[in-house]
Design a protein around this motif. Structure first.
Motif, mmCIF file in Angstrom:
data_model
loop_
_atom_site.group_PDB
_atom_site.id
_atom_site.type_symbol
_atom_site.label_atom_id
_atom_site.label_comp_id
_atom_site.label_asym_id
_atom_site.label_seq_id
_atom_site.Cartn_x
_atom_site.Cartn_y
_atom_site.Cartn_z
ATOM 1 N N ARG A 174 18.175 44.381 86.526
ATOM 2 C CA ARG A 174 18.421 42.955 86.768
ATOM 3 C C ARG A 174 17.901 42.489 88.116
ATOM 4 O O ARG A 174 18.579 41.790 88.867
ATOM 5 N N TRP A 207 20.817 39.781 89.343
ATOM 6 C CA TRP A 207 21.440 38.953 88.336
ATOM 7 C C TRP A 207 22.944 39.072 88.436
ATOM 8 O O TRP A 207 23.473 40.079 88.880
ATOM 9 N N GLN A 261 24.694 34.854 79.783
ATOM 10 C CA GLN A 261 24.329 35.612 80.978
ATOM 11 C C GLN A 261 23.541 34.737 81.950
ATOM 12 O O GLN A 261 22.592 34.074 81.556
ATOM 13 N N PRO A 262 23.927 34.744 83.221
ATOM 14 C CA PRO A 262 23.159 33.942 84.167
ATOM 15 C C PRO A 262 21.723 34.434 84.244
ATOM 16 O O PRO A 262 21.479 35.618 84.150
ATOM 17 N N GLY A 263 20.801 33.518 84.397
ATOM 18 C CA GLY A 263 19.395 33.891 84.424
ATOM 19 C C GLY A 263 18.926 34.209 85.829
ATOM 20 O O GLY A 263 19.674 34.130 86.793
ATOM 21 N N LEU A 264 17.669 34.590 85.914
ATOM 22 C CA LEU A 264 17.079 34.929 87.201
ATOM 23 C C LEU A 264 16.716 33.683 87.974
ATOM 24 O O LEU A 264 16.221 32.722 87.418
ATOM 25 N N CYS A 288 26.318 39.831 86.487
ATOM 26 C CA CYS A 288 26.495 40.864 85.476
ATOM 27 C C CYS A 288 27.622 40.447 84.561
ATOM 28 O O CYS A 288 28.742 40.244 84.993
ATOM 29 N N LEU A 332 16.627 34.962 80.045
ATOM 30 C CA LEU A 332 16.230 35.698 81.249
ATOM 31 C C LEU A 332 16.195 34.784 82.465
ATOM 32 O O LEU A 332 16.619 35.171 83.548
ATOM 33 N N THR A 333 15.663 33.592 82.309
ATOM 34 C CA THR A 333 15.527 32.666 83.436
ATOM 35 C C THR A 333 16.544 31.543 83.313
ATOM 36 O O THR A 333 17.050 31.254 82.224
ATOM 37 N N ASP A 334 16.849 30.918 84.425
ATOM 38 C CA ASP A 334 17.765 29.779 84.414
ATOM 39 C C ASP A 334 17.375 28.867 85.558
ATOM 40 O O ASP A 334 17.963 28.915 86.623
#
Lengths: 440, 190
Positions: free
Chosen positions: A242, B34, B52-55, B36, A203-205
């Protein structure tokens, strides 16, 4: 009938085990081993018969692998080794009268799952059936329609249905988990997955610190704390759209928070050294101050089906567990044994609290009635933290360093028997939070 | 079983700036879209997470002297800076009498460097719940702030933050190591 017998066995085992566990609280870790073959039913899960379009058996493999894992993880079943199956799933039928029960009774299978798959133009239909081998009868059947990447979800829903047919209570596998993982970097990030750990998604990056994910009942929203701006703040993410918002009430430094059943937030903020709990609306505006002490009030937990709040507070001098009704009302101290009790988690029916307690030199998971009373020690090996209840109230997920790195395990709340690991990350996986059943 | 999975269209930046606004009492409400990506095939437990790229890919830069920025650079604990750490007993936020000299020396330095501001970081050892330790670290930072204020340092030069047990200087399960980690660090911010 069988459900009743199993339920009775668990009750009896619980009665036998409980006094020993009670007696040990506070006097050091004990070994809890209540693994009896008699309470675990042998089950066979056959491959799906390919009716059309699954010539490479991909649908069958995903469905059957997921179902086998979840039924094993339930602790109620022992999977009979698929290598020993006599029958060929493709050449035999899958409903009563189309196959030979003798092929399964000779393997001592008590239960049997068979089914079929039809795949065409991006669509998948799976029909799965549960049989009682001894009585040679069909107990339950389900048909699922979806797209190929929903096949594992079909298996999880079927696992829940199998548990309902056999134990009288739906299983917890069609639910989501959020957790903190160190995977592929040095930084703690938030992940979501199914309860069984399948389909992990980051979820986070951000190369900082991300903590305390709390997943909403429907699995859609995640509240978490992040240092991504170099200062701890709470964020509420919507995994479907998202998007996320940052919560910034003028209450001090964010320390943690959880989502209530009706979409509000109970959050801990620190100001002037004191940390107190506040009720916020879904956008982060303060609605109400819940605690107002000069000490530390942290680890808020709400119950899924009520307005009870549990939290840890050092108001007595050391951290203990307290409850309070969110609708208003007085604070009740719940724990009196031990001098370091934190991280309460309320069961979905609001009747029980699982929490961490320092016992001897290690941290263990204990359970106590939400009304107070004698705690029951559930874990005894290694350091164990961060309990979270499953949707059906039968299981507690928690993280443990018993295997070296921290991983998330599932145990039966009734007796502390560990039924399996939910994560096998390359780093530490901690802080599980579990949703209710999703997509219903 | 049928679950629609929609992918937001349009520029993420556009949407983010359009949505950026101040809401009374709520402060800043930032909506980040985000990236997609197509759904990854099903994987079993423990397999690698989707790419998937994160938040919110923020967090680079910031307070340069902070323990978090040192941790990002892999230099946590290397080079003390002009101010010295103080240490705490287990589950305690009381400044030890023997650490009074360290705080007085830190106050002296702040008096000689009147432009300097300091972020006081509270840290804890590995034992206990993460959240309780985060609150305890905030209390430890506040204890040093209060002490420095009594020595005449203006409050607006002193900010506090807690890292709880997240940024340990050492990771062994020994009393020595725990004692090193229970600390206030003083990061000069300007």
């Amino acid at each position: 009938m069988r459900a009743l017998v199993i339920a009775l066995m668990f009750t009896l085992l619980g009665l036998l085990a409980a006094p020993a566990i009670h007696a040990q609280v506070g006097s050091g870790p004990i070994k809890i081993q209540i693994v009896g073959a008699e309470q675990v039913s042998p089950i066979a899960v056959s491959d799906l018969k390919n009716l059309a379009g699954d010539d490479d058996h991909k649908v069958s493999t995903v469905f059957v692998d997921t179902l086998r894992r979840d039924l094993t993880l339930s602790g109620y079943f022992r999977l009979i080794d698929p290598a020993s199956y006599i029958e060929n799933a493709q050449s035999s039928g899958y409903d009563v009268g189309q196959f030979n029960f003798g092929d399964w009774s000779s393997l001592n299978a008590e239960f049997l799952v068979k089914g079929a798959v039809t795949r065409s133009a991006g669509k998948v239909q799976v029909e799965a059936l549960l049989f009682d081998v001894g009585q040679q009868r069909r107990m339950m059947g389900r048909k699922f329609n979806g797209v190929p990447n929903e096949v594992s979800e079909m298996a999880r829903r079927f696992a829940d249905a199998v548990m309902e047919a056999v134990t009288g209570q739906k299983g917890p596998f069609a639910t989501k988990m959020a957790f903190v993982g160190i995977r592929g970097s040095r930084f703690k990030e938030i992940y979501t997955s199914w309860l069984d750990g399948g389909t992990p998604v980051r979820l986070t990056d951000n190369p900082t610190i991300n903590l305390f994910p709390d997943i909403s009942g429907d699995g859609r929203h995640i509240l978490y704390l992040s240092y991504k701006t170099m200062t701890p703040m709470l964020y509420l993410a919507d995994t479907q759209s998202r998007t996320e918002i940052s919560l910034a009430p003028s209450l001090g430094m964010a320390v943690g928070g959880v989502l209530t059943a009706d979409g509000r937030i109970v959050a801990a903020y620190s100001r002037g050294g004191a940390t107190n709990l506040y009720l916020l609306d879904s956008q982060g505006s303060e609605l109400k101050s819940l605690t107002a002490t000069h000490g530390l009030n942290v680890d808020p937990a709400v119950c899924a089906n009520g307005s009870l709040l549990a939290f840890a507070s050092d108001r007595s001098g050391d951290p203990q567990i307290y409850t309070m009704d969110l609708a208003g009302g007085s604070v009740h101290r719940i724990t009196y044994q031990g001098n370091y009790n934190t991280a309460p988690a309320l069961s979905p029916d609001c009747k029980k609290i699982a929490y961490e307690s320092r016992i001897g030199g290690s941290f263990q998971i204990l359970e106590i009635s939400a009304a107070g009373g004698s705690p029951k020690q559930l874990t005894s090996e290694g350091n164990n933290q961060g309990p979270a209840w499953s949707a059906d109230g039968r299981y507690i997920a928690f993280s443990s360093r018993r295997g070296g790195s921290a991983q998330i395990y599932l145990m039966l709340a009734a007796d502390g028997r560990i039924t399996g690991d939910l994560t096998k990350g390359e780093g530490d996986d901690t802080s599980p939070s579990l949703s209710a059943w999703v997509g219903e | 079983m049928t679950q629609a999975r929609r992918c937001p269209r349009g520029s993420a930046n556009e949407a983010a700036s359009a949505a950026r606004r101040i809401v009374p009492l709520v402060a800043l409400l930032v909506i980040v879209l985000w990236g997609c990506s197509s759904k990854k095939p099903e994987t079993n437990a423990g397999a690698n997470a989707g790419s998937q790229p994160g938040l919110g890919q923020e967090g680079l830069g910031g307070t340069n002297g902070s323990s978090l920025s040192q941790f990002q650079k892999g230099t946590l604990g290397q080079g003390q800076g002009p101010l010295s750490d103080i240490h705490f007993d287990y589950d305690s936020y009381t400044v030890r009498p023997e650490d009074g000299d360290i705080l007085r020396a830190n106050a002296d330095w702040l008096e000689k460097n009147p432009q300097a501001k300091v972020q006081i970081e509270g840290h804890c050892d590995a034992r206990g719940s993460e959240e309780y330790n985060l609150a305890l670290g905030a209390r430890r930072a506040q204890a040093a702030k209060d002490y420095l204020q009594t020595l005449g340092i203006a409050a607006d030069r002193l900010s506090t933050i807690s890292y709880g047990k997240e940024l340990p200087l050492c990771t062994e399960d020994t009393e020595d190591c725990y004692a090193q980690n229970r600390r206030d660090h003083f990061a000069v911010t300007q």
